[in-house]
Motif scaffolding. Structure first.
Motif, short mmCIF file in Angstrom:
data_model
loop_
_atom_site.label_atom_id
_atom_site.label_comp_id
_atom_site.label_asym_id
_atom_site.label_seq_id
_atom_site.Cartn_x
_atom_site.Cartn_y
_atom_site.Cartn_z
N GLU A 7 -42.29 -141.22 -13.93
CA GLU A 7 -41.79 -140.39 -12.82
C GLU A 7 -41.92 -138.91 -13.16
N ASP A 8 -41.56 -138.53 -14.39
CA ASP A 8 -41.70 -137.14 -14.82
C ASP A 8 -43.16 -136.71 -14.81
N SER A 9 -44.03 -137.58 -15.25
CA SER A 9 -45.46 -137.29 -15.27
C SER A 9 -45.98 -137.10 -13.85
N SER A 10 -45.50 -137.95 -12.95
CA SER A 10 -45.92 -137.86 -11.55
C SER A 10 -45.44 -136.55 -10.92
N LYS A 11 -44.18 -136.17 -11.22
CA LYS A 11 -43.65 -134.91 -10.69
C LYS A 11 -44.44 -133.72 -11.23
N GLN A 12 -44.78 -133.78 -12.54
CA GLN A 12 -45.54 -132.69 -13.15
C GLN A 12 -46.93 -132.62 -12.54
N SER A 13 -47.54 -133.79 -12.32
CA SER A 13 -48.86 -133.85 -11.72
C SER A 13 -48.84 -133.28 -10.30
N THR A 14 -47.79 -133.60 -9.55
CA THR A 14 -47.65 -133.07 -8.19
C THR A 14 -47.45 -131.56 -8.23
N ALA A 15 -46.63 -131.08 -9.16
CA ALA A 15 -46.40 -129.64 -9.30
C ALA A 15 -47.68 -128.92 -9.68
N ASP A 16 -48.44 -129.52 -10.60
CA ASP A 16 -49.72 -128.91 -11.01
C ASP A 16 -50.68 -128.85 -9.83
N MET A 17 -50.76 -129.91 -9.06
CA MET A 17 -51.67 -129.95 -7.91
C MET A 17 -51.23 -128.92 -6.86
#
Length: 80
Positions: A7-17
């Motif tokens: 979940e944290d990785s997904s949030k970071q990925s979304t923030a990066d995008m």
């Protein structure tokens, strides 16, 4: 714990995008503004060149717009 890390990785990925897209959009807007500025400058140069040529030819200003039908003086009606 794997679900939490994912979940944290997904949030970071979304923030990066999101940051990437915002940066890309800002660059595009900057490019478009620069393009518009250059085009407007070129249009102004062309208008000035046209005005200079008209002045050389003895033509001043721009031609008047066509008159509206109600603006023209009416010819007197024939009384015959």
């Amino acid at each position: 714990m794997d679900g939490h890390d994912s979940e944290d990785s997904s949030k970071q990925s979304t923030a990066d995008m999101t940051a990437f897209v915002q940066n890309l959009l800002q660059q595009m807007v900057g490019f478009l503004l620069a393009s518009v500025t250059l085009l407007l400058g070129r249009i102004n140069e062309l208008e000035q060149s046209i005005n200079d040529l008209r002045a050389e030819m003895g033509v001043e200003g721009t031609p008047p717009p066509p008159s509206k039908s109600g603006d023209e003086p009416k010819a007197p009606a024939d009384s015959t």
